[in-house]
Scaffold this motif. Structure first.
Motif, PDB file in Angstrom:
ATOM      1  N   TYR A  66       0.816  -1.098   0.031  1.00 22.35           N
ATOM      2  CA  TYR A  66       0.022  -0.132  -0.095  1.00 22.35           C
ATOM      3  C   TYR A  66       0.908   1.267  -0.079  1.00 22.35           C
ATOM      4  N   GLN A  67       0.807   2.014  -1.121  1.00 21.74           N
ATOM      5  CA  GLN A  67       1.604   3.217  -1.425  1.00 21.74           C
ATOM      6  C   GLN A  67       0.738   4.231  -2.051  1.00 21.74           C
ATOM      7  N   GLU A  68       0.051   4.861  -1.294  1.00 23.15           N
ATOM      8  CA  GLU A  68      -0.779   5.849  -1.803  1.00 23.15           C
ATOM      9  C   GLU A  68      -0.109   6.941  -2.720  1.00 23.15           C
ATOM     10  N   PRO A  69      -0.411   7.250  -3.579  1.00 27.11           N
ATOM     11  CA  PRO A  69      -1.499   6.898  -4.800  1.00 27.11           C
ATOM     12  C   PRO A  69      -0.849   5.893  -5.781  1.00 27.11           C
ATOM     13  N   THR A  70       0.039   5.020  -5.627  1.00 30.45           N
ATOM     14  CA  THR A  70       0.625   4.530  -6.692  1.00 30.45           C
ATOM     15  C   THR A  70       0.565   2.823  -6.640  1.00 30.45           C
ATOM     16  N   LEU A  71       0.288   2.243  -5.525  1.00 29.64           N
ATOM     17  CA  LEU A  71       0.338   0.745  -5.432  1.00 29.64           C
ATOM     18  C   LEU A  71      -0.667   0.279  -4.411  1.00 29.64           C
ATOM     19  N   ILE A  72      -1.350  -0.767  -4.772  1.00 32.70           N
ATOM     20  CA  ILE A  72      -2.162  -1.324  -3.734  1.00 32.70           C
ATOM     21  C   ILE A  72      -2.042  -2.791  -4.193  1.00 32.70           C
ATOM     22  N   GLY A  73      -1.975  -3.866  -3.242  1.00 30.15           N
ATOM     23  CA  GLY A  73      -1.578  -5.173  -3.553  1.00 30.15           C
ATOM     24  C   GLY A  73      -2.443  -6.118  -2.352  1.00 30.15           C
ATOM     25  N   TRP A  74      -3.053  -7.274  -2.821  1.00 30.80           N
ATOM     26  CA  TRP A  74      -3.552  -8.130  -1.465  1.00 30.80           C
ATOM     27  C   TRP A  74      -3.312  -9.583  -2.002  1.00 30.80           C
ATOM     28  N   ARG A  75      -3.240 -10.277  -0.949  1.00 28.84           N
ATOM     29  CA  ARG A  75      -3.251 -11.557  -1.034  1.00 28.84           C
ATOM     30  C   ARG A  75      -4.430 -12.248  -0.490  1.00 28.84           C
ATOM     31  N   GLU A  76      -4.775 -13.224  -1.577  1.00 26.40           N
ATOM     32  CA  GLU A  76      -6.173 -14.212  -1.158  1.00 26.40           C
ATOM     33  C   GLU A  76      -5.803 -15.456  -1.019  1.00 26.40           C
ATOM     34  N   ARG A  77      -6.571 -15.897  -0.048  1.00 24.70           N
ATOM     35  CA  ARG A  77      -6.393 -17.239   0.379  1.00 24.70           C
ATOM     36  C   ARG A  77      -7.959 -17.907   0.388  1.00 24.70           C
ATOM     37  N   ALA A  78      -7.931 -19.006  -0.003  1.00 19.13           N
ATOM     38  CA  ALA A  78      -9.374 -19.814  -0.302  1.00 19.13           C
ATOM     39  C   ALA A  78      -9.969 -20.182   1.136  1.00 19.13           C
ATOM     40  N   LYS A  79     -11.382 -19.738   1.458  1.00 16.48           N
ATOM     41  CA  LYS A  79     -11.704 -20.104   2.576  1.00 16.48           C
ATOM     42  C   LYS A  79     -13.072 -20.892   2.579  1.00 16.48           C
ATOM     43  N   GLY A  80     -13.224 -21.742   3.336  1.00 15.63           N
ATOM     44  CA  GLY A  80     -14.400 -22.563   3.516  1.00 15.63           C
ATOM     45  C   GLY A  80     -14.063 -24.068   3.316  1.00 15.63           C
ATOM     46  N   ALA A  81     -15.221 -24.973   2.916  1.00 15.59           N
ATOM     47  CA  ALA A  81     -14.930 -26.540   3.029  1.00 15.59           C
ATOM     48  C   ALA A  81     -14.142 -26.767   1.980  1.00 15.59           C
ATOM     49  N   GLY A  82     -12.806 -27.458   2.202  1.00 16.89           N
ATOM     50  CA  GLY A  82     -12.084 -28.038   1.232  1.00 16.89           C
ATOM     51  C   GLY A  82     -11.067 -27.201   0.494  1.00 16.89           C
ATOM     52  N   ALA A  83     -10.780 -26.134   1.152  1.00 20.90           N
ATOM     53  CA  ALA A  83     -10.060 -24.812   0.883  1.00 20.90           C
ATOM     54  C   ALA A  83      -8.523 -25.357   1.394  1.00 20.90           C
ATOM     55  N   ARG A  84      -7.568 -25.134   0.277  1.00 17.87           N
ATOM     56  CA  ARG A  84      -6.189 -25.581   0.562  1.00 17.87           C
ATOM     57  C   ARG A  84      -5.406 -24.282   1.194  1.00 17.87           C
ATOM     58  N   ALA A  85      -4.899 -24.485   1.964  1.00 23.11           N
ATOM     59  CA  ALA A  85      -4.143 -23.244   2.754  1.00 23.11           C
ATOM     60  C   ALA A  85      -3.040 -22.812   2.090  1.00 23.11           C
ATOM     61  N   GLU A  86      -2.503 -23.547   1.074  1.00 26.19           N
ATOM     62  CA  GLU A  86      -1.032 -23.418   0.400  1.00 26.19           C
ATOM     63  C   GLU A  86      -1.578 -22.867  -0.862  1.00 26.19           C
ATOM     64  N   ALA A  87      -2.626 -22.647  -1.527  1.00 22.62           N
ATOM     65  CA  ALA A  87      -2.968 -22.056  -2.513  1.00 22.62           C
ATOM     66  C   ALA A  87      -3.328 -20.717  -2.157  1.00 22.62           C
ATOM     67  N   ARG A  88      -2.806 -19.717  -3.115  1.00 22.37           N
ATOM     68  CA  ARG A  88      -3.000 -18.103  -2.632  1.00 22.37           C
ATOM     69  C   ARG A  88      -2.792 -17.548  -4.218  1.00 22.37           C
ATOM     70  N   THR A  89      -3.417 -16.405  -4.050  1.00 25.33           N
ATOM     71  CA  THR A  89      -3.295 -15.502  -5.216  1.00 25.33           C
ATOM     72  C   THR A  89      -2.800 -14.152  -4.707  1.00 25.33           C
ATOM     73  N   GLU A  90      -1.971 -13.218  -5.219  1.00 26.22           N
ATOM     74  CA  GLU A  90      -1.802 -11.804  -4.988  1.00 26.22           C
ATOM     75  C   GLU A  90      -2.033 -11.269  -6.280  1.00 26.22           C
ATOM     76  N   ILE A  91      -2.790 -10.113  -5.846  1.00 32.23           N
ATOM     77  CA  ILE A  91      -3.166  -9.120  -6.915  1.00 32.23           C
ATOM     78  C   ILE A  91      -2.442  -7.575  -6.764  1.00 32.23           C
ATOM     79  N   TYR A  92      -1.831  -7.104  -7.801  1.00 32.90           N
ATOM     80  CA  TYR A  92      -1.287  -5.787  -7.667  1.00 32.90           C
ATOM     81  C   TYR A  92      -1.735  -4.846  -8.494  1.00 32.90           C
ATOM     82  N   VAL A  93      -2.351  -3.716  -8.021  1.00 32.47           N
ATOM     83  CA  VAL A  93      -2.542  -2.535  -8.972  1.00 32.47           C
ATOM     84  C   VAL A  93      -1.403  -1.628  -8.883  1.00 32.47           C
TER      85      VAL A  93
END
Length: 148
Positions: A66-93
């Protein structure tokens, strides 16, 4: 790790684009595949949010850049039944003011760490779709920022 990125020129000031991309509640309006998003806690770096995909999957996400106003990024992890903790996605703008033509250059980056070799192979087969989704997201963001 699988990385896909796309960029586009948005004819809107960087501050207008930032106003759209940094607000979790705006994600469904511009980010392809997002049905709903809400802030769970915090602001800026470390903010936690819940992101619901169009296919019904829910992902808990944490803002990791998070660097206002040039960069935001977040990491998603699946949640719920059958979710695999090691699977993840990062999205940057990433936003850059376009000094020559005016407006803003927007770069979207998706980095995925699939849960195992089978998921990785399936994800590689769908790379063209991920790229198309990013292009759709950039077009929607262009429309939102220009209006906003």
């Amino acid at each position: 790790m699988i990385l896909v990125e796309r960029s586009a020129h948005v004819m809107a000031p960087m501050e207008a684009v930032w106003d759209v991309v940094q607000r979790a509640e705006q994600l469904p309006a511009w980010l392809a595949g997002v049905r709903a998003a809400e802030v769970l806690s915090g602001e800026g770096f470390g903010r936690r949010q819940l992101v619901q995909a169009g296919r019904g999957a829910a992902h808990e996400a944490e803002v990791i850049a998070y660097q206002e106003p040039t960069l935001i990024g977040w990491r998603e992890r699946a949640k719920g039944a059958g979710a695999r903790a090691e699977a993840r996605t990062e999205i940057y703008v990433q936003l850059t003011a376009d000094e020559e033509e005016g407006g803003t250059i927007v770069r979207l980056i998706v980095v995925r760490w699939p849960a195992g070799p089978v998921k990785a192979a399936l994800l590689r087969l769908g790379l063209r779709r991920v790229g198309a989704d990013l292009e759709d997201s950039l077009a929607r963001l262009t429309d939102l920022a220009a209006v906003g």
